[in-house]
Write a protein that holds these residues in place. Structure first.
Motif, PDB file in Angstrom:
ATOM      1  N   UNK A 155       0.769  -1.139  -0.255  1.00  0.00           N
ATOM      2  CA  UNK A 155      -0.003   0.027   0.095  1.00  0.00           C
ATOM      3  C   UNK A 155       1.001   1.234   0.003  1.00  0.00           C
ATOM      4  N   UNK A 156       0.464   1.967  -0.950  1.00  0.00           N
ATOM      5  CA  UNK A 156       1.202   3.454  -1.076  1.00  0.00           C
ATOM      6  C   UNK A 156       0.573   4.433  -0.196  1.00  0.00           C
ATOM      7  N   UNK A 157      -0.779   4.622  -0.381  1.00  0.00           N
ATOM      8  CA  UNK A 157      -1.255   5.661   0.297  1.00  0.00           C
ATOM      9  C   UNK A 157      -2.853   5.144   0.728  1.00  0.00           C
ATOM     10  N   UNK A 158      -3.326   5.388   1.638  1.00  0.00           N
ATOM     11  CA  UNK A 158      -4.701   4.734   2.209  1.00  0.00           C
ATOM     12  C   UNK A 158      -5.788   5.672   2.545  1.00  0.00           C
ATOM     13  N   UNK A 159      -6.866   5.619   1.613  1.00  0.00           N
ATOM     14  CA  UNK A 159      -7.994   6.541   1.890  1.00  0.00           C
ATOM     15  C   UNK A 159      -9.132   5.998   2.488  1.00  0.00           C
ATOM     16  N   UNK A 160      -9.755   6.168   3.806  1.00  0.00           N
ATOM     17  CA  UNK A 160     -10.830   5.568   4.561  1.00  0.00           C
ATOM     18  C   UNK A 160     -11.921   6.704   4.377  1.00  0.00           C
ATOM     19  N   UNK A 161     -12.926   6.324   3.822  1.00  0.00           N
ATOM     20  CA  UNK A 161     -13.958   7.049   3.774  1.00  0.00           C
ATOM     21  C   UNK A 161     -15.363   6.317   4.286  1.00  0.00           C
ATOM     22  N   UNK A 162     -16.012   7.088   4.999  1.00  0.00           N
ATOM     23  CA  UNK A 162     -17.282   6.660   5.965  1.00  0.00           C
ATOM     24  C   UNK A 162     -16.745   5.530   6.560  1.00  0.00           C
ATOM     25  N   UNK A 163     -15.670   5.513   7.412  1.00  0.00           N
ATOM     26  CA  UNK A 163     -14.803   4.610   8.074  1.00  0.00           C
ATOM     27  C   UNK A 163     -15.563   4.570   9.744  1.00  0.00           C
ATOM     28  N   UNK A 164     -15.456   3.599  10.527  1.00  0.00           N
ATOM     29  CA  UNK A 164     -15.867   3.563  11.783  1.00  0.00           C
ATOM     30  C   UNK A 164     -14.711   2.739  12.283  1.00  0.00           C
ATOM     31  N   UNK A 165     -14.394   3.382  13.728  1.00  0.00           N
ATOM     32  CA  UNK A 165     -13.301   2.574  14.455  1.00  0.00           C
ATOM     33  C   UNK A 165     -13.999   1.835  15.613  1.00  0.00           C
ATOM     34  N   UNK A 166     -14.585   2.258  16.677  1.00  0.00           N
ATOM     35  CA  UNK A 166     -15.102   1.537  17.804  1.00  0.00           C
ATOM     36  C   UNK A 166     -16.563   1.358  17.727  1.00  0.00           C
ATOM     37  N   UNK A 167     -17.082   2.396  16.823  1.00  0.00           N
ATOM     38  CA  UNK A 167     -18.456   2.728  16.885  1.00  0.00           C
ATOM     39  C   UNK A 167     -19.148   3.495  17.720  1.00  0.00           C
TER      40      UNK A 167
END
Length: 316
Positions: A155-167
């Motif tokens: 992976x070069x660069x990572x884009x996280x859209x509409x992401x959730x971590x713990x909720x």
């Protein structure tokens, strides 16, 4: 010539939707056939990188990233980025779209990350780049983050859209948890046009126009009439699934202004723990959940393009 499609079971909808201008590819993981769709960079444009788009819980990859809507220019994110020199790929996870659906599993986040490992290996064998730019949306962001945690060398660069971590603080997941026993009890859940429309009305009505929502529903239902339950079960009962301290990569976290899948506080806590100093957090104005299908989709394209093309620093 792209490899011929293998024989496998596909749950289809009733609407005829076709995709043009790309190349069909297939790879295998164990006894699973995985469908990939490739739109190469435009001829005569300097090469800008290779993007691997990762879809969410309730639709396959082509409807999300290669959508065509009459009267709406550049509805296909793949076309828009290909025109700017990016080699673009997407893939249907197991249980979605054209990929295999024969195994009695619910296609959860961990399984999706394994799919991404197989798909990324296939793409990198054919790419000009040694690393991929990754974009994941919703549960696709969770899959992309878990995959990046497991295979940072790809992976070069990572884009996280509409992401959730713990909720924590998510109104969407709080409502979804009320149906958790139902999701746990079966591997698939039915979808229809009303369900697709609910994606755009549950957080903030008006962020997407009716023609786009209708075309999106047509595209989704042309490939599937049901979806796996695994990502819903994971997001309702198993978060967190990724460790930000183990994602030592350039990362951008994108949150729609009205998105109900994760609170700002939850995402900022995740963001603070990312170890790489090349990291960005952006709030996308006037956007709810499915950002590429919103009225402000050009804003999303601009944000992503700037992130993927930002020059490496000359001093650290």
């Amino acid at each position: 010539m792209a490899p011929a499609a293998p024989a496998h079971d596909t749950l289809g909808g009733t609407n005829a939707v076709t995709w043009k201008g790309g190349e069909e590819h297939w790879t295998r993981r164990d006894d699973v056939d995985l469908f990939l769709w490739h739109k190469p960079a435009a001829a005569g444009v300097p090469h800008a990188g290779t993007i691997f788009f990762v879809h969410g819980s309730s639709m396959a990859s082509q409807p999300t990233f290669d959508l065509s809507v009459p009267g709406r220019p550049d509805s296909s994110a793949m076309d828009w980025f290909a025109a700017r020199g990016f080699d673009t790929w997407c893939m249907d996870n197991e249980g979605y779209g054209r990929s295999s659906k024969h195994r009695p599993i619910n296609s959860d986040i961990a399984n999706g990350a394994l799919d991404l490992a197989a798909g990324s290996a296939y793409i990198l064998e054919r790419a000009k780049d040694k690393r991929l730019h990754l974009y994941g949306i919703s549960s696709g962001a969770l899959k992309a983050a878990l995959f990046a945690q497991q295979h940072p060398e790809r992976v070069g660069r990572l884009a996280l859209d509409a992401f959730v971590w713990t909720g924590e603080g998510s109104p969407t997941l709080a409502q979804r948890k009320q149906r958790l026993p139902e999701f746990i009890a079966k591997n698939r859940r039915p979808i229809d046009r009303a369900f697709v429309q609910s994606i755009f009305s549950r957080d903030h009505a008006g962020c997407a126009d009716d023609n786009t929502v209708s075309a999106f529903a047509d595209a989704i239902l042309s490939l599937d009439n049901s979806m796996p339950t695994g990502t819903y079960v994971d997001m309702c009962s198993k978060l967190p699934l990724v460790d930000p301290e183990k994602i030592d990569l350039p990362v951008i976290v994108l949150r729609g202004e009205y998105d109900g899948i994760a609170s700002v506080e939850d995402l900022l806590a995740f963001f603070a723990k990312l170890p790489n100093s090349f990291k960005q957090f952006t709030v996308m104005q006037g956007i709810s959940h499915a950002s590429f299908q919103q009225k402000n989709y050009y804003s999303v394209y601009h944000i992503l393009h700037a992130f993927y093309t930002q020059p490496e620093p000359v001093y650290r």
